[in-house]
Design a protein around this motif. Sequence first.
Motif, PDB file in Angstrom:
ATOM      1  N   ASP A   1       7.633 113.963   1.339  1.00 53.22           N
ATOM      2  CA  ASP A   1       7.235 113.244   0.129  1.00 53.22           C
ATOM      3  C   ASP A   1       8.264 113.397  -0.976  1.00 53.22           C
ATOM      4  N   HIS A   2       8.865 114.598  -1.099  1.00 55.14           N
ATOM      5  CA  HIS A   2       9.904 114.806  -2.106  1.00 55.14           C
ATOM      6  C   HIS A   2      11.137 113.964  -1.793  1.00 55.14           C
ATOM      7  N   PHE A   3      11.516 113.929  -0.522  1.00 58.38           N
ATOM      8  CA  PHE A   3      12.685 113.152  -0.117  1.00 58.38           C
ATOM      9  C   PHE A   3      12.529 111.689  -0.507  1.00 58.38           C
ATOM     10  N   PHE A   4      11.375 111.114  -0.181  1.00 52.43           N
ATOM     11  CA  PHE A   4      11.195 109.688  -0.452  1.00 52.43           C
ATOM     12  C   PHE A   4      11.006 109.409  -1.938  1.00 52.43           C
TER      13      PHE A   4
ATOM     14  N   PHE B   1      11.061 117.304   7.093  1.00 52.50           N
ATOM     15  CA  PHE B   1      11.738 116.054   7.476  1.00 52.50           C
ATOM     16  C   PHE B   1      13.231 116.361   7.506  1.00 52.50           C
ATOM     17  N   GLN B   2      13.921 116.024   8.594  1.00 52.55           N
ATOM     18  CA  GLN B   2      15.325 116.412   8.753  1.00 52.55           C
ATOM     19  C   GLN B   2      16.151 115.252   9.303  1.00 52.55           C
TER      20      GLN B   2
ATOM     21  N   ARG C   1      17.102 120.107   5.611  1.00 41.18           N
ATOM     22  CA  ARG C   1      15.669 119.874   5.794  1.00 41.18           C
ATOM     23  C   ARG C   1      15.031 119.629   4.428  1.00 41.18           C
ATOM     24  N   PHE C   2      14.195 118.617   4.356  1.00 43.35           N
ATOM     25  CA  PHE C   2      13.521 118.228   3.117  1.00 43.35           C
ATOM     26  C   PHE C   2      12.013 118.260   3.318  1.00 43.35           C
TER      27      PHE C   2
ATOM     28  N   LEU D   1       8.204 116.444  13.014  1.00 39.32           N
ATOM     29  CA  LEU D   1       9.425 115.638  12.980  1.00 39.32           C
ATOM     30  C   LEU D   1      10.715 116.449  12.950  1.00 39.32           C
ATOM     31  N   VAL D   2      10.624 117.771  13.014  1.00 42.11           N
ATOM     32  CA  VAL D   2      11.837 118.582  12.859  1.00 42.11           C
ATOM     33  C   VAL D   2      12.188 119.287  14.163  1.00 42.11           C
TER      34      VAL D   2
END
Length: 251
Positions: free
Chosen positions: A193-196, A157-158, A189-190, A227-228
Amino acid sequence: MKIVVIGGTGFIGSKVVADLSERGHEAVAAAPSTGVNTLTGEGLAEALAGASVVIDVSNAPVWEDAAVLEFFTTSTRNLLAAEAAAGVGHHVALSVVGTERLPDSGYLRAKLAQEKLIADSSIPFSIVHATQFFEFVRGIADGGTEGNEVRMAPVSFQPIAGEDVARVVAEVAVGAPANRTMEIGGPDRFRMDHFFRDALAAWNDPRVVVTDPHARYFGTELSDRSLVPGDEAILGKIHYSDWPGRIPTGE
């Protein structure tokens, strides 16, 4: 240079208009509220008179599959026809990274149809694919919520700041038509799930983020590449960790 911004009163459009104006261009915000309606064609000829570039950052008012497809195809056909009549030399459109990789999404199928109309037209063009905006991460969390759980896939996710998106779109518009699609994304870039999980903790949000490989993103299942952007993407300058909106005022 006169540059007409379709959707120019909206979230990204207003930022693009401001950026272009600061660069010394005549930036015209075109939207139904200013008398320009791409669905009906109302006001298009008058707005595009003397324009060198048209930027389309408009969005559909509804997300139902058939309605969103009708919006993007009808408005784009009307806009391209008006541009051809006015002698516009560059059409710039904002779209989404992963459009061609997520066919289960009705919205992205509509964006892909829009992009094909642009590429098949006689007007030189540049299509900018952007990743998800920082400003919309709460909406993404809400979209993945089931009860007290936020289900997120363990995929890359970016996200990018809206300000960076507007800056790049403006830069592309004042340059030569690329006649291709280019990608932009955030500088970091993440794992989604960790990002949220971190974002909800920063918001003091009581919902629990659950890692789910089959979690759907607005109706479609994701892979790690969905998504990246690719390696040649233009990267934004604003890091999520430095973005003021990551923790709303008062929280």
